[in-house]
Design an enzyme around this catalytic site. Structure first.
Site, PDB file in Angstrom:
ATOM      1  N   LYS A  91     -25.777 -42.317  45.062  1.00 20.50           N
ATOM      2  CA  LYS A  91     -24.548 -42.694  45.757  1.00 20.50           C
ATOM      3  C   LYS A  91     -24.662 -42.350  47.239  1.00 20.50           C
ATOM      4  O   LYS A  91     -24.363 -43.175  48.095  1.00 20.50           O
ATOM      5  CB  LYS A  91     -23.372 -41.946  45.120  1.00 20.50           C
ATOM      6  CG  LYS A  91     -22.023 -42.533  45.413  1.00 20.50           C
ATOM      7  CD  LYS A  91     -20.916 -41.773  44.666  1.00 20.50           C
ATOM      8  CE  LYS A  91     -20.891 -42.101  43.197  1.00 20.50           C
ATOM      9  NZ  LYS A  91     -19.991 -41.222  42.425  1.00 20.50           N
ATOM     10  N   ARG A 161     -17.106 -36.611  45.698  1.00 20.79           N
ATOM     11  CA  ARG A 161     -17.733 -37.448  44.683  1.00 20.79           C
ATOM     12  C   ARG A 161     -19.092 -36.921  44.260  1.00 20.79           C
ATOM     13  O   ARG A 161     -19.924 -36.586  45.090  1.00 20.79           O
ATOM     14  CB  ARG A 161     -17.921 -38.870  45.227  1.00 20.79           C
ATOM     15  CG  ARG A 161     -16.768 -39.381  46.031  1.00 20.79           C
ATOM     16  CD  ARG A 161     -17.085 -40.704  46.727  1.00 20.79           C
ATOM     17  NE  ARG A 161     -17.357 -41.776  45.783  1.00 20.79           N
ATOM     18  CZ  ARG A 161     -17.747 -42.994  46.154  1.00 20.79           C
ATOM     19  NH1 ARG A 161     -17.953 -43.269  47.429  1.00 20.79           N
ATOM     20  NH2 ARG A 161     -17.966 -43.915  45.243  1.00 20.79           N
ATOM     21  N   GLY A 170     -19.698 -42.197  34.975  1.00 20.40           N
ATOM     22  CA  GLY A 170     -18.607 -41.512  34.293  1.00 20.40           C
ATOM     23  C   GLY A 170     -18.961 -40.155  33.706  1.00 20.40           C
ATOM     24  O   GLY A 170     -18.135 -39.545  33.034  1.00 20.40           O
ATOM     25  N   MET A 172     -20.040 -37.352  35.387  1.00 22.19           N
ATOM     26  CA  MET A 172     -19.610 -36.207  36.190  1.00 22.19           C
ATOM     27  C   MET A 172     -18.277 -36.531  36.859  1.00 22.19           C
ATOM     28  O   MET A 172     -17.701 -37.562  36.610  1.00 22.19           O
ATOM     29  CB  MET A 172     -20.681 -35.867  37.211  1.00 22.19           C
ATOM     30  CG  MET A 172     -21.921 -35.269  36.569  1.00 22.19           C
ATOM     31  SD  MET A 172     -23.142 -34.814  37.772  1.00 22.19           S
ATOM     32  CE  MET A 172     -23.578 -36.382  38.431  1.00 22.19           C
ATOM     33  N   ARG A 405     -25.377 -49.906  44.217  1.00 23.38           N
ATOM     34  CA  ARG A 405     -26.571 -49.432  43.520  1.00 23.38           C
ATOM     35  C   ARG A 405     -27.153 -50.569  42.695  1.00 23.38           C
ATOM     36  O   ARG A 405     -26.490 -51.583  42.472  1.00 23.38           O
ATOM     37  CB  ARG A 405     -26.238 -48.243  42.615  1.00 23.38           C
ATOM     38  CG  ARG A 405     -25.300 -48.616  41.491  1.00 23.38           C
ATOM     39  CD  ARG A 405     -25.140 -47.460  40.501  1.00 23.38           C
ATOM     40  NE  ARG A 405     -24.164 -47.802  39.501  1.00 23.38           N
ATOM     41  CZ  ARG A 405     -23.154 -47.019  39.117  1.00 23.38           C
ATOM     42  NH1 ARG A 405     -22.974 -45.846  39.669  1.00 23.38           N
ATOM     43  NH2 ARG A 405     -22.321 -47.405  38.185  1.00 23.38           N
ATOM     44  N   HIS A 523     -43.798 -45.336   7.917  1.00 23.36           N
ATOM     45  CA  HIS A 523     -44.274 -46.633   7.440  1.00 23.36           C
ATOM     46  C   HIS A 523     -43.297 -47.751   7.778  1.00 23.36           C
ATOM     47  O   HIS A 523     -43.675 -48.797   8.319  1.00 23.36           O
ATOM     48  CB  HIS A 523     -44.506 -46.551   5.922  1.00 23.36           C
ATOM     49  CG  HIS A 523     -44.979 -47.830   5.326  1.00 23.36           C
ATOM     50  ND1 HIS A 523     -44.124 -48.743   4.782  1.00 23.36           N
ATOM     51  CD2 HIS A 523     -46.217 -48.356   5.231  1.00 23.36           C
ATOM     52  CE1 HIS A 523     -44.828 -49.790   4.357  1.00 23.36           C
ATOM     53  NE2 HIS A 523     -46.099 -49.572   4.616  1.00 23.36           N
ATOM     54  N   ARG A 700     -61.381 -52.678  10.744  1.00 26.53           N
ATOM     55  CA  ARG A 700     -61.623 -51.310  10.300  1.00 26.53           C
ATOM     56  C   ARG A 700     -61.952 -51.298   8.809  1.00 26.53           C
ATOM     57  O   ARG A 700     -61.259 -51.942   8.023  1.00 26.53           O
ATOM     58  CB  ARG A 700     -60.378 -50.456  10.553  1.00 26.53           C
ATOM     59  CG  ARG A 700     -60.529 -49.029  10.072  1.00 26.53           C
ATOM     60  CD  ARG A 700     -59.306 -48.210  10.398  1.00 26.53           C
ATOM     61  NE  ARG A 700     -58.173 -48.575   9.562  1.00 26.53           N
ATOM     62  CZ  ARG A 700     -56.958 -48.018   9.696  1.00 26.53           C
ATOM     63  NH1 ARG A 700     -56.742 -47.099  10.609  1.00 26.53           N
ATOM     64  NH2 ARG A 700     -55.988 -48.387   8.909  1.00 26.53           N
ATOM     65  N   SER A 854     -62.327 -46.732  19.658  1.00 36.26           N
ATOM     66  CA  SER A 854     -60.926 -47.117  19.687  1.00 36.26           C
ATOM     67  C   SER A 854     -60.137 -45.858  19.341  1.00 36.26           C
ATOM     68  O   SER A 854     -60.340 -45.264  18.283  1.00 36.26           O
ATOM     69  CB  SER A 854     -60.658 -48.229  18.677  1.00 36.26           C
ATOM     70  OG  SER A 854     -59.282 -48.509  18.657  1.00 36.26           O
ATOM     71  N   GLY A 856     -57.532 -43.737  17.916  1.00 34.56           N
ATOM     72  CA  GLY A 856     -56.483 -43.794  16.898  1.00 34.56           C
ATOM     73  C   GLY A 856     -55.518 -42.666  17.205  1.00 34.56           C
ATOM     74  O   GLY A 856     -55.592 -41.573  16.660  1.00 34.56           O
ATOM     75  N   THR A 857     -54.594 -42.953  18.105  1.00 43.49           N
ATOM     76  CA  THR A 857     -53.771 -41.855  18.633  1.00 43.49           C
ATOM     77  C   THR A 857     -52.711 -41.358  17.648  1.00 43.49           C
ATOM     78  O   THR A 857     -52.143 -40.297  17.867  1.00 43.49           O
ATOM     79  CB  THR A 857     -53.110 -42.265  19.960  1.00 43.49           C
ATOM     80  OG1 THR A 857     -52.525 -43.551  19.792  1.00 43.49           O
ATOM     81  CG2 THR A 857     -54.130 -42.307  21.076  1.00 43.49           C
ATOM     82  N   CYS A 921     -55.730 -48.082  19.618  1.00 41.87           N
ATOM     83  CA  CYS A 921     -55.078 -48.913  18.603  1.00 41.87           C
ATOM     84  C   CYS A 921     -53.954 -48.161  17.905  1.00 41.87           C
ATOM     85  O   CYS A 921     -53.369 -48.641  16.953  1.00 41.87           O
ATOM     86  CB  CYS A 921     -56.091 -49.423  17.592  1.00 41.87           C
ATOM     87  SG  CYS A 921     -56.879 -48.114  16.657  1.00 41.87           S
ATOM     88  N   TYR A 941     -58.796 -51.661  27.112  1.00 44.12           N
ATOM     89  CA  TYR A 941     -57.678 -52.421  26.565  1.00 44.12           C
ATOM     90  C   TYR A 941     -56.755 -51.518  25.755  1.00 44.12           C
ATOM     91  O   TYR A 941     -57.124 -50.404  25.375  1.00 44.12           O
ATOM     92  CB  TYR A 941     -58.185 -53.581  25.680  1.00 44.12           C
ATOM     93  CG  TYR A 941     -58.829 -53.120  24.388  1.00 44.12           C
ATOM     94  CD1 TYR A 941     -58.051 -52.880  23.241  1.00 44.12           C
ATOM     95  CD2 TYR A 941     -60.197 -52.910  24.296  1.00 44.12           C
ATOM     96  CE1 TYR A 941     -58.632 -52.443  22.066  1.00 44.12           C
ATOM     97  CE2 TYR A 941     -60.790 -52.475  23.128  1.00 44.12           C
ATOM     98  CZ  TYR A 941     -60.005 -52.234  22.011  1.00 44.12           C
ATOM     99  OH  TYR A 941     -60.564 -51.789  20.849  1.00 44.12           O
TER     100      TYR A 941
END
Ligand code: ADP
Ligand code: MG
Ligand code: MG
Length: 967
Positions: A91, A161, A170, A172, A405, A523, A700, A854, A856-857, A921, A941
């Site tokens: 603001k 303000r 809204g 604060m 804004r 899943h 895989r 690849s 696999g996180t 992946c 990728y």
């Protein structure tokens, strides 16, 4: 704003770099940003020689090392600007920027966010030095405004303000008309010759101050006000005259004395300090904290406080106040959008006391002010190059701007606005890309509720918004029932405690999937996103009785066949039917609608085309079936990053063959069962390869523990008991017993860390062999038919290089055999997933065998934290509440820990094999902030579920333009 030099400079920079591709585009945006920002941070102590004269000048009033906490804006000049959101809040920076642009902004000053943080640090008070700095600005403001605090003939009135860096509408508090007291109100009356207005302003001030600062509940004031209105026979506040307002003031003051034991403070400076502190305090009220949690806004940035001379929309019929947007924030349409009220003050428009009027009517009521407002706001939009959300007040026909804004908008509107801005030559495509938040694109692919209808039904409960989209249908509790009812032409919603792989067929036909347990990577969530099926998971308030086919929630019982609706974007669940319509973009991609007939599709397509030019990360999809792959390709995926072969095992007529393979207790029987699976898998691979038009397809080998393909132990025990009791079918009894025995053999205490992944391939090499054969036979077939194919065989769960070596030998042997037989040669790769921490730690060794990695996180996160991804829901909420974790690490990658393993493996992998192909992946491949990280560590990728591909394309472009998510 509108400083000519700045603008021209920006434009030439972009033009100069326009013709060339990605790198240049990124540079253009950087140049643009640099042009917008001052070359050096504004508040850095002036130490460089070039800045010394400035420092000297500043030193006259204060030593250069003293930090500035208060910034003025008045008379066409402000000490801040749009780049200072961190310090001034959104603001404050907007007010400064509008002031500099010469717009009519009432003068004032901004107390910085740093002051707020200091106030907290010093035990809720400001050092005297800053109090003095503020008072100096009060005096300056008195001069600028030509009015004096507390004066009986010309009192200065201000608003106080709140305003943080990120807008928190809204959340604060704000106080209007500060500076009034028993004497000043008479001064205001004398000066304006409007007693009704003076006392209306005073009663508003006491009410706001009383609520915000003195913490007296709002309804106490409402109660008094109602009593006066009643006594005067007034329906709305504008019906009350001066006498009524005066009476209200008296009642309010009495109320304050009663509630606080003290008189209403009369000293304006004391009023100001108390209000300022209340705004600081409101940074940590419940609402604000909750809001920050939802929108992931840090808690430690604090709020600024803006003190600004009041202008009055409540002086009579020639005054008004209102809010608006430069374009429609829901549809993006280029139309002036907003509301206003005549004879009212700020809050009245949103407070719903009186019904505001559409802003178009302002043209008739106050044509001059309206024309000016249109001119100012279009100028603001052009200046900020984004849709603006503004506030204004008209005092006796004179227009004042009070806020501007960037407007919040839907995903749909974001795409429309971005493409329109380019068409209007307001933005270059690279800049327009940044107007669309990647995640918002998924809103465009989901079915939608009619907003008016949706509003009518109350929320029954809320779950995790796992997969966006609107779903409405008759409740069923089993996948089989879902299929049966769908065949009868019903629309169903599948409700389960949790879903399992063998629910797929039900999930496929259902409008949506709702579960009581599970997290964002459960899943139901993963499959829901992959199928583009709306899903809400982990709605813990659902008490599901699957046997009785009912659930209860919010005191209501829902039976099979009853209608339930939910919104996968918000997680809201409602009982009842709400009409939905499918996304136009999907209709086009499915060939049911011509692209020319869908403007939104064309815009979507154009925008993503721009993104593709900018991004350097490749985008692939996780898909297992030919139709999914086709869709992924249509969405713009250029390759499959993960084809989970086991998902194919659940297709029709397949599971029995898989079970036979598992039940075999010798190699020969197993080979016989595998031989039956071979043609089925080959046909799938053929379809997936073909759908990808020669782009690489990573397949895989089998990953999950085998017992996932068998019936549950408990169910079999019941079955055996039944068959024993009747004694009617000895053959069935014998086979069920055998099955039970095998299930018991396969039982594992910790299947996630058990006999799965590469471990299966090593113990049952014939499975790998069959899968490799299916892959290469399909590939050779296509090659013979003249199609290009690029198979990449991926071995999961490798932690030791020798595991991979073992499997690679099999794959290479089978590949050679098949190719020789077919008489064709195909280029292919063998690589591995990096998903076990040891795999990442020894990536240099593994890269000697792996031609690609690849990441696999999902598993890597699970094993690095030691958090079961299926059970994290039990404690994640508390972890987030206590700020132990900011985000669900299964949703957004933990860059510090898990990310470090990824970065290390990238480096080690490339050291051994410089050309190694690197991708991800895991579910993180479709998450914008994770994509930023993957871009930064230099992956080639990311692979996301098909419906996330558009999100990933845009996020990858943002990453290339190195813009931080949420900024
Ligand atoms: P919020 O962030 O909740 O919108 P604001 O600080 O913008 O709170 O103020 C609330 C209302 O009061 C807005 O409608 C605003 O336009 C109005 N308002 C704020 N300051 C002034 C002022 N100096 N003169 C007139 N109206 C004001
Ligand atoms: Mg506002
Ligand atoms: Mg895995």
């Amino acid at each position: 704003m509108a400083k000519k030099t700045k603008k021209t400079k920006t434009h030439t920079t972009i033009k100069a770099t326009k013709k060339t591709g990605t790198v240049k585009a990124a540079r253009a945006v950087k140049a643009l940003k640099a042009a917008r920002k001052p070359a050096t941070p504004v508040r850095r102590p002036a130490s460089k020689p070039a800045r010394q004269s400035v420092a000297k000048a500043a030193a006259k009033s204060a030593p250069a090392s003293v930090k500035k906490y208060v910034y003025a804006f008045a008379g066409g000049k402000a000490e801040g600007d749009r780049t200072m959101k961190d310090i001034l809040g959104g603001k404050g920076s907007g007010l400064a920027e509008m002031t500099n642009a010469g717009l009519p902004v009432p003068p004032g000053f901004t107390i910085s966010t740093a002051a707020c943080n200091l106030w907290y640090a010093e035990g809720r008070k400001l050092p005297q030095r800053i109090e003095d700095e503020m008072m100096a600005h009060v005096h300056k403001l008195e001069q600028a405004a030509g009015a004096t605090f507390g004066s009986t003939d010309n009192p200065l009135l201000v608003s106080v303000r709140s305003g943080a860096k990120f807008s928190m509408p809204g959340m604060m508090d704000t106080i209007l008309n500060l500076g009034l007291n028993d004497a000043a109100v008479e001064g205001l009356k004398a000066r304006t010759k409007n007693g009704r207005f003076a006392y209306d302003s005073y009663r508003r001030f006491i009410q706001m101050f009383g609520n915000v600062v003195l913490e007296i509940p709002k309804d106490r004031f409402e109660h008094e006000f109602e009593a006066v209105k009643h006594a005067h026979g007034a329906r709305v506040d504008t019906d009350l005259g001066e006498g009524g307002m005066q009476e209200t003031v008296e009642r309010y003051k009495k109320l304050v004395r009663h509630e606080t034991g003290k008189a209403f403070p009369q000293d304006p400076v004391q009023q100001l300090k108390m209000s300022r502190d209340a705004v600081f305090r409101s940074w940590n009220n419940q609402r604000a904290i909750a809001y920050r949690r939802i929108y992931e806004i840090p808690d430690n940035i604090g709020t600024a406080v803006n003190v600004q001379k009041m202008v009055f929309g409540n002086t009579g019929e020639r005054s008004a106040t209102g809010v608006g947007f430069t374009r429609n924030p829901a549809t993006g349409a280029k139309e002036f959008f907003g509301e206003f009220l005549v004879n009212a003050q700020g809050e009245d428009v949103v407070a719903g006391i009186r019904t505001p009027r559409p802003i178009s009517e302002l043209a008739d009521v106050m044509p001059k002010a309206y024309k000016q407002l249109r001119a100012f706001t279009s100028r603001l939009e052009r200046h900020y190059k984004d849709i603006q959300d503004f506030e204004f007040t008209i005092e006796n026909e004179q227009l004042f701007m009070l806020q501007t804004r960037s407007g919040k908008r839907t995903g749909y509107a974001a795409v429309v606005i971005a493409t329109d801005f380019v068409a209007e030559k307001l933005l270059k495509p690279v800049e327009a890309l940044l107007l669309v938040e990647p995640g918002a694109l998924s809103q465009l692919l989901s079915p939608m509720f009619d907003p008016a209808e949706w509003k009518k039904v109350p929320v029954a409960t809320r779950g995790l918004p796992a997969s966006p989209g609107a779903a409405s249908g008759q409740v069923v509790f089993t996948a089989d029932q879902a299929v049966a009812w769908t065949d009868q032409g019903k629309t169903v919603l599948l409700v389960r405690k949790e879903t399992a792989p063998d629910d797929i067929h039900g999930m496929e036909v259902a409008q949506g999937v709702l579960t009581a347990t599970g997290g964002m990577t459960s899943h139901a969530a993963v499959v829901g996103r992959q199928m583009g099926r709306p899903s809400v998971v982990g709605a813990g308030a659902l008490q599901i009785d699957e046997k009785a086919k009912t659930f209860t929630v919010a005191g209501q019982t829902v039976k099979e066949g009853d209608y339930v609706s939910f919104d996968g974007l918000s997680g809201e669940v409602k009982i009842g039917k709400v009409p939905t319509s499918p996304s136009e973009i999907l209709q086009v991609l499915a060939g049911k609608l011509k692209p020319e007939a869908s403007p939104i599709y064309q815009r979507f397509h154009t925008l993503l085309g721009w993104a593709d030019k900018v991004r350097t990360l490749g985008i692939r999809a996780n898909a297992d079936q030919p139709d999914q792959s086709e869709l992924a390709y249509a969405f713009g995926a250029r390759g499959i990053g993960l084809c989970r072969t086991e998902h194919m095992f659940f297709g029709e007529g397949r599971i029995e063959k898989v079970q036979r393979m598992i039940l075999a207790d010798n190699e020969q029987d197993r080979r016989a069962a595998l031989a039956e699976l071979l043609p089925l898998q080959r046909a799938d691979f053929y379809g997936v390869f073909k759908a990808m038009h020669g782009e690489p397809v990573t397949i895989r080998t089998i990953d999950p523990p085998l017992h996932e393909f068998l019936p549950k132990r408990e169910d079999l025990m019941v079955e055996v008991a039944k068959l024993e009791a009747t004694g009617a079918d000895p053959a069935a009894l014998a086979s069920t017993r055998t099955l039970l025995r095998r299930v018991e053999q396969l039982h594992e205490f910790n299947p996630m860390l058990g006999h799965r992944g590469v471990r299966l391939g090593i113990t049952y090499p014939e499975i790998t062999e069959m899968q490799a054969r299916a892959i290469f036979e399909a590939a050779c077939q296509l090659a013979k038919e003249g199609f290009k194919v690029t198979p990449e065989v991926m071995i999961p769960l490798v932690g030791h290089v020798k595991e991979l070596r073992d499997q690679k030998i099999i794959v290479n042997r089978v590949a050679a055999e098949v190719m020789k037989q077919a008489g064709v040669k195909i280029k292919y790769l063998v690589g591995t997933m990096i998903e076990v921490p040891r795999g990442a730690l020894t990536a240099d060794e593994i890269a000697a065998e792996a031609e690609f990695f690849s990441f696999g996180t999902n598993d890597l996160t699970q094993m690095t934290f030691g958090f079961s991804r299926d059970d994290i829901g039990k404690f994640l909420g508390i972890y987030q509440e206590r700020k132990i974790l900011d985000r669900d690490p299964f949703q957004s990658i933990d860059t510090v820990g898990v990310g470090q393993l990824v970065a290390m493996a990238v480096e080690k992998g490339r050291k051994t094999r410089p050309g190694i192909k690197l991708g991800v992946c895991g579910e993180h491949g479709g998450d914008p902030s994770s994509i930023h990280f993957f871009h930064k560590v230099g992956l080639n990728y990311v692979s996301a579920s098909p419906y996330r591909v558009p999100v990933a394309r845009l996020a990858a472009a943002h990453a290339a333009l190195s813009v931080k998510v949420g900024d």
